[in-house]
Design a protein around this motif. Structure first.
Motif, short mmCIF file in Angstrom:
data_model
loop_
_atom_site.label_atom_id
_atom_site.label_comp_id
_atom_site.label_asym_id
_atom_site.label_seq_id
_atom_site.Cartn_x
_atom_site.Cartn_y
_atom_site.Cartn_z
N LYS A 162 0.67 -0.98 -0.01
CA LYS A 162 0.02 -0.06 0.05
C LYS A 162 0.79 1.31 0.10
O LYS A 162 1.83 1.33 0.66
CB LYS A 162 -0.84 0.07 1.12
CG LYS A 162 -1.90 1.02 1.39
CD LYS A 162 -2.74 1.27 2.41
CE LYS A 162 -3.77 2.62 2.67
NZ LYS A 162 -4.45 2.36 3.82
N GLN A 193 3.39 10.24 3.50
CA GLN A 193 4.82 9.85 3.74
C GLN A 193 5.37 10.20 2.33
O GLN A 193 6.69 10.58 2.52
CB GLN A 193 4.92 8.25 3.86
CG GLN A 193 6.34 7.71 4.32
CD GLN A 193 6.35 6.53 4.78
OE1 GLN A 193 6.15 5.43 4.01
NE2 GLN A 193 6.61 6.05 5.82
N ASN A 214 1.59 5.01 0.87
CA ASN A 214 1.27 5.97 1.80
C ASN A 214 1.52 7.40 1.19
O ASN A 214 2.66 7.71 1.05
CB ASN A 214 1.81 5.69 3.27
CG ASN A 214 1.46 6.73 4.27
OD1 ASN A 214 1.42 7.90 3.90
ND2 ASN A 214 1.38 6.23 5.38
#
Length: 236
Positions: free
Chosen positions: A47, A52, A49
């Motif tokens: 996944k 981030q 982010n």
């Protein structure tokens, strides 16, 4: 530090963008993120982010979202309800990219042999001579640049603008992988021999030979890429 399965720590994946290139930040984010994915630095089904990534790039989330939408159109990621954006690039996808590029490049080589001018022949031969010198010296950065020049010259000689645009989606190398490949003296010699054979076929206007040599070169180079990025891992 490297995580399990050879994946890099998130903080080691992305370098902040130079503020001087902020005018085209979306394109830079897309280019770097694409190379990161194809370089195997994200695991399949991992996944993404977005926040981030924005911190690591040193940008807002807007160009990250725009770049991810572009990557989704290429099939490298997928946005799923309640799950977010997931990496879809895997070994099977990489193999298909290599075969697609081999088909496109081989046809461009075929047409280049039919359409190349005398001046372009001389330029291609000059590039091969520079590649010979760089191969002997082991200058990886110069070989990377000359490899791009070599293929660009063939693309221009072929006058295949449409096929050349299609190839952009089949690029599966990044500079780090190219450096790994060119660090091996035996591999440098094999690549040089292949480039020389391609050039000789094109200059001789041997379209079938150019097509065959180009296809074999791209497929073999792709196999090296797969071994570096995926090792001997099999698709689950």
């Amino acid at each position: 530090m490297v995580q399990e399965h050879g994946q890099s720590e998130p903080s080691e994946r992305i370098a902040k963008l130079d503020p001087s290139v902020q005018v085209t930040v979306r394109d830079h984010v897309h280019r770097i993120l694409r190379a990161t994915i194809i370089g195997g630095k994200f695991a399949p089904d991992e996944k993404i982010n977005e926040r981030q990534l924005a911190e690591q790039f040193g940008v807002s989330t807007t160009p990250i979202k725009e770049a991810l939408r572009q990557l989704e159109s290429e099939g490298l990621v997928e946005a799923l309800p309640r799950r977010g954006v997931i990496i879809r690039f895997n070994m099977g996808w990489a193999e298909e990219m290599i075969l697609a590029r081999a088909a496109l490049e081989s046809m461009i080589g075929h047409l280049a042999a039919k359409r190349i001018s005398d001046d372009a022949c001389q330029a291609l031969q000059a590039t091969v001579r520079l590649m010979e010198a760089a191969t002997s010296s082991g200058n990886a950065d110069e070989l990377i640049a000359l490899n791009e020049t070599f293929h660009d010259q063939i693309h221009r000689a072929s006058r295949c603008d449409y096929l050349a645009r299609l190839i952009e989606r089949q690029q599966f190398y990044d500079a780090s992988i190219r450096r790994i490949i060119h660090s091996d003296p035996a591999e440098r010699e094999r690549a040089l021999a292949e480039h020389r054979a391609i050039a000789e076929a094109i200059v001789a206007r041997n379209s079938d030979g150019a097509e065959r040599c180009m296809r074999d070169h791209v497929v073999r180079s792709g196999d090296i890429y797969l071994s570096i990025v995926f090792g001997n891992k099999e698709e689950k």
